[in-house]
Design a protein around this motif. Structure first.
Motif, PDB file in Angstrom:
ATOM      1  N   THR A   1       5.972 -12.079  -8.955  1.00  0.00           N
ATOM      2  CA  THR A   1       5.516 -10.703  -9.189  1.00  0.00           C
ATOM      3  C   THR A   1       4.045 -10.659  -9.568  1.00  0.00           C
ATOM      4  N   LEU A   2       3.586 -11.639 -10.348  1.00  0.00           N
ATOM      5  CA  LEU A   2       2.186 -11.663 -10.768  1.00  0.00           C
ATOM      6  C   LEU A   2       1.235 -11.909  -9.603  1.00  0.00           C
ATOM      7  N   PHE A   3       1.747 -12.413  -8.486  1.00  0.00           N
ATOM      8  CA  PHE A   3       0.920 -12.536  -7.281  1.00  0.00           C
ATOM      9  C   PHE A   3       0.882 -11.215  -6.527  1.00  0.00           C
ATOM     10  N   ILE A   4       2.047 -10.586  -6.383  1.00  0.00           N
ATOM     11  CA  ILE A   4       2.159  -9.348  -5.616  1.00  0.00           C
ATOM     12  C   ILE A   4       1.550  -8.172  -6.368  1.00  0.00           C
ATOM     13  N   TYR A   5       1.764  -8.152  -7.671  1.00  0.00           N
ATOM     14  CA  TYR A   5       1.325  -7.008  -8.484  1.00  0.00           C
ATOM     15  C   TYR A   5       0.601  -7.487  -9.739  1.00  0.00           C
ATOM     16  N   PRO A   6      -0.614  -8.006  -9.559  1.00  0.00           N
ATOM     17  CA  PRO A   6      -1.360  -8.524 -10.721  1.00  0.00           C
ATOM     18  C   PRO A   6      -2.199  -7.466 -11.427  1.00  0.00           C
TER      19      PRO A   6
ATOM     20  N   ILE B   1       1.513 -23.256 -11.049  1.00  0.00           N
ATOM     21  CA  ILE B   1       0.653 -24.161 -11.821  1.00  0.00           C
ATOM     22  C   ILE B   1      -0.465 -24.714 -10.936  1.00  0.00           C
ATOM     23  N   ILE B   2      -0.147 -25.030  -9.699  1.00  0.00           N
ATOM     24  CA  ILE B   2      -1.166 -25.520  -8.752  1.00  0.00           C
ATOM     25  C   ILE B   2      -2.194 -24.429  -8.477  1.00  0.00           C
ATOM     26  N   GLY B   3      -1.692 -23.179  -8.359  1.00  0.00           N
ATOM     27  CA  GLY B   3      -2.581 -22.043  -8.120  1.00  0.00           C
ATOM     28  C   GLY B   3      -2.689 -21.658  -6.660  1.00  0.00           C
ATOM     29  N   VAL B   4      -1.552 -21.597  -5.971  1.00  0.00           N
ATOM     30  CA  VAL B   4      -1.551 -21.217  -4.553  1.00  0.00           C
ATOM     31  C   VAL B   4      -0.559 -20.084  -4.320  1.00  0.00           C
ATOM     32  N   PRO B   5      -0.777 -19.274  -3.256  1.00  0.00           N
ATOM     33  CA  PRO B   5       0.155 -18.190  -2.944  1.00  0.00           C
ATOM     34  C   PRO B   5       1.548 -18.747  -2.635  1.00  0.00           C
ATOM     35  N   PRO B   6       2.593 -17.951  -2.868  1.00  0.00           N
ATOM     36  CA  PRO B   6       2.601 -16.558  -3.322  1.00  0.00           C
ATOM     37  C   PRO B   6       2.892 -16.437  -4.815  1.00  0.00           C
ATOM     38  N   THR B   7       2.117 -17.093  -5.650  1.00  0.00           N
ATOM     39  CA  THR B   7       2.379 -17.101  -7.091  1.00  0.00           C
ATOM     40  C   THR B   7       1.160 -16.605  -7.875  1.00  0.00           C
ATOM     41  N   GLY B   8       1.411 -16.152  -9.114  1.00  0.00           N
ATOM     42  CA  GLY B   8       0.369 -15.548  -9.925  1.00  0.00           C
ATOM     43  C   GLY B   8      -0.772 -16.471 -10.292  1.00  0.00           C
ATOM     44  N   GLY B   9      -0.501 -17.780 -10.363  1.00  0.00           N
ATOM     45  CA  GLY B   9      -1.548 -18.729 -10.718  1.00  0.00           C
ATOM     46  C   GLY B   9      -2.729 -18.705  -9.762  1.00  0.00           C
TER      47      GLY B   9
END
Length: 499
Positions: A479-484, A388-396
Motif C-alpha cells: 500500500t505504501l508504494f501505491i498510495y504513499p 527493504i531492498i527498495g524496489v517496486p511494488p513496495t513502499g521502500g
C-alpha cells in the motif's frame, strides 16, 4: 462530551501506561488480558488518528505538565515528524499484539503477563518521545523506553538471555550517560534552551567547532540508532522472543533512536547550521560505513534473526545519512524510511517467528523447501524483502529514492555508491532465502520445476492471529508504494515553514 485536543494528546501518552493495571488484574484470564491490550491499542489508534486530522487541519496542539526549573519542563507538542512516528507505533502495537497472541501461546512462553505489561509501558514511552516538545522531555521517555524493554530482552531467563540483556542495557545506558546527557547539558548552557524549534536553537554566531563536537556527542549518545561501533546491543538482543525483536526493530527502540537523530538534526541544529559543521562529513562517512559493513556481516549470518538484526543496523544508517545530508530530500527520505522500514522489517521478523513456532527452524541453511509448507509466510517474506531492498511494488522504493536524491543534490558520490552497493547486498542476503524456500532443488543439473508432482507437502502455516498480522504488514508494504501520499505529505510538512 467531546474531548479537548489537549486531553487527547495526554491520553495518547498515558493510555498504554494505564493499560498495564488492567493487564495485571486480568492476568489469570489470558483471553481477557489480551482483549484489554487489543482494546487499548484500538483506542490509541483512534485518538492518534484524530490528532492527525486536527494537525492536517492546521490545529496547534500542546500540553504542559511540569516545570523543573525556569525554562526546563516536561511538555508535549504535536508536529508532523512526531505524528508520523506516533501513527506507526500505535498501529503496530495492535498488529504486534495480534501476532504475539499466536506466537506466545504456540511457543508456550512463560511470564506472558509481564511481557504485555512491559510492551505497554514501552509504547507509552514511544508516544512520549514522539510528542516531546523539548530535549529534556525526550530524554526522560528515551530512558524509560530502555528500562521497560530490558525485561523483554531477558524474557527467557536463561544465561544467554541475561548476558544479552547486560550488553543491551550497558550500551544503551552507557551511551546515554556518557554522551547524550552531556550533549543535552552542554546545549542548555550554549543555547539557553532545549525547546525544539524548526530552524534550530543555536545563535547564528555560535562557534562551529563547539557545535560540531555537540553533534558528535548527540550521534554517539543516541545508542538506539545503532551507529557503529555502538551497535552490538542490537544483535545481542536477538535472544528475546520474536515479538520482542519486532518491537525492538520496527515499533519502538531503533525507531526511537533514528527519530531522535532526525529530530535533533532538524530542530536543535537546523539544516543550515548542520550543513556547515566540521564534523558532519565525518559522521556521514561513519553512517555510510555502518550501512556497508553491517550489510557484509549480515551476509555471513546463518541464523535468520541475526541476519535481520545486522540488516537493521544497515538500514538505520540510511536514516542517519538522510538526516545529516541537511537537505529537504534527505529529511523527507529519512522520515519516509522510518515508516517503510518499520513495515518491511516487522514483516520479516514476524515471518522468522512463524517459521520457528511452526517448523522449529531458525537457521537459513535449514529453510530450503519450506515455501511449500508455508507459502503465505514465505511470500510475505519475499514482499518484505523487496521493501527493504527498495524496489517496486513496495513502499521502500520511495524512501530510498529520496535518500539517493539527497546524496546527488549534495554531490556525496561516495555515499551514493555506498547506498547503491548496500541495496545490492540486500538482494544477496535476503532474496535467496525466499527463492530457495520455494525452489530448493535448483542447481546446475536441475530445472527450477524439477520438484516431483507426486510429492505431497502438508501446508502448515503459523497460528491464525500471527498469520493475520503477517498479512496485514505485508499489505502495508504494498500500500505504501501505491498510495504513499499521506506519508509523503507528513514527511514534507516537517520542513514546510522553511520554504
Amino acid at each position: 462530551m467531546s474531548l479537548s485536543l489537549e486531553m487527547m494528546l495526554q491520553l495518547v501518552i498515558t493510555i498504554p501506561f494505564l493499560t498495564t493495571l488492567a493487564i495485571f488484574f486480568t492476568r489469570r484470564n489470558p483471553d481477557l488480558r489480551e482483549g484489554v491490550t487489543i482494546a487499548a491499542s484500538l483506542l490509541l489508534i483512534y485518538l492518534t488518528a484524530n490528532l492527525y486530522q486536527e494537525l492536517t487541519s492546521g490545529a496547534s496542539i500542546n500540553v504542559f505538565w511540569w516545570e523543573l526549573i525556569p525554562d526546563l519542563n516536561i511538555s508535549f507538542d504535536v508536529e508532523p515528524l512526531g505524528m508520523l512516528f506516533a501513527l506507526i507505533a500505535s498501529f503496530l502495537w495492535l498488529v504486534t499484539t495480534c501476532y504475539s497472541i499466536g506466537y506466545m501461546r504456540s511457543h508456550q512462553e512463560k511470564n506472558q503477563t509481564r511481557f504485555y505489561i512491559c510492551f505497554a509501558i514501552a509504547i507509552s514511552a514511544v508516544m512520549g518521545i514522539a510528542f516531546a516538545a523539548n530535549l529534556f522531555t525526550l530524554f526522560i521517555f528515551y530512558e524509560v523506553l530502555t528500562l521497560s524493554t530490558y525485561p523483554l530482552v531477558t524474557h527467557a531467563g536463561t544465561e544467554k538471555a541475561k548476558n544479552g540483556g547486560r550488553i543491551y542495557l550497558g550500551i544503551l545506558l552507557g551511551t546515554s550517560i556518557m554522551f547524550f546527557l552531556l550533549a543535552i547539558v552542554s546545549t542548555w548552557f550554549v543555547a539557553g534552551t532545549l525547546d525544539f524549534k524548526l530552524n534550530g536553537i543555536f545563535a547564528a554566531d555560535v562557534d562551529k567547532n563547539l557545535a560540531g563536537v555537540l553533534l558528535v556527542l548527540f550521534i554517539f549518545g543516541i545508542g538506539k540508532a545503532a551507529i557503529m561501533p555502538f551497535h552490538r546491543w542490537l544483535p545481542a538482543a536477538m535472544v528475546a522472543p520474536t515479538p520482542v525483536s519486532a518491537l525492538l526493530h520496527a515499533v519502538a527502540v531503533v525507531k526511537a533512536g533514528v527519530f531522535t537523530v532526525l529530530k535533533i538534526c532538524v530542530f536543535i541544529f537546523g539544516l543550515d547550521l548542520l550543513s556547515v559543521l566540521p564534523t558532519t562529513q565525518f559522521l556521514l562517512y561513519l553512517a555510510g560505513a555502518s550501512v556497508f559493513l553491517a550489510s557484509l556481516v549480515a551476509m555471513r549470518q546463518d541464523n535468520l534473526k541475526a541476519r535481520l538484526a545486522y540488516s537493521t543496523v544497515s538500514q538505520l544508517g540510511y536514516i542517519t545519512i538522510g538526516a545529516l545530508l541537511a537537505t529537504s530530500s534527505g529529511v523527507i527520505g529519512s522520515s519516509m524510511h522510518i515508516a517503510t522500514h518499520a513495515f518491511g522489517k516487522i514483516t520479516l521478523f514476524f515471518c522468522a517467528g512463524a517459521i520457528l513456532v511452526t517448523l522449529h527452524k531458525s537457521k537459513i541453511s535449514e529453510m530450503r523447501g519450506i515455501g511449500r509448507q508455508m507459502p503465505i509466510t514465505m511470500f510475505a517474506f519475499f514482499i518484505a524483502s523487496l521493501s527493504i531492498i527498495g524496489v517496486p511494488p513496495t513502499g521502500g522504493t520511495w524512501s530510498k529514492w529520496f535518500l539517493l536524491m539527497g546524496t546527488i543534490e549534495t554531490e556525496q558520490r561516495i555515499l551514493m555508491v555506498i547506498l547503491m552497493l548496500s541495496s545490492l547486498l540486500n538482494i544477496a542476503y535476503l532474496l535467496p532465502i525466499s527463492f530457495h524456500a520455494f525452489f530448493p532443488n535448483i542447481s546446475a543439473n536441475k530445472s527450477i520445476f524439477s520438484i516431483s508432482r507426486d510429492q505431497k507437502i502438508q501446508i502448515k502455516e503459523a497460528p491464525l492471529p500471527s498469520l493475520i498480522a503477517i498479512i496485514t504488514t505485508t499489505l502495508a508494504c504494498l500500500t505504501l508504494f501505491i498510495y504513499p501520499q499521506p506519508l509523503f505529505e507528513l514527511a514534507t510538512a516537517v520542513l514546510t515553514s522553511r520554504e
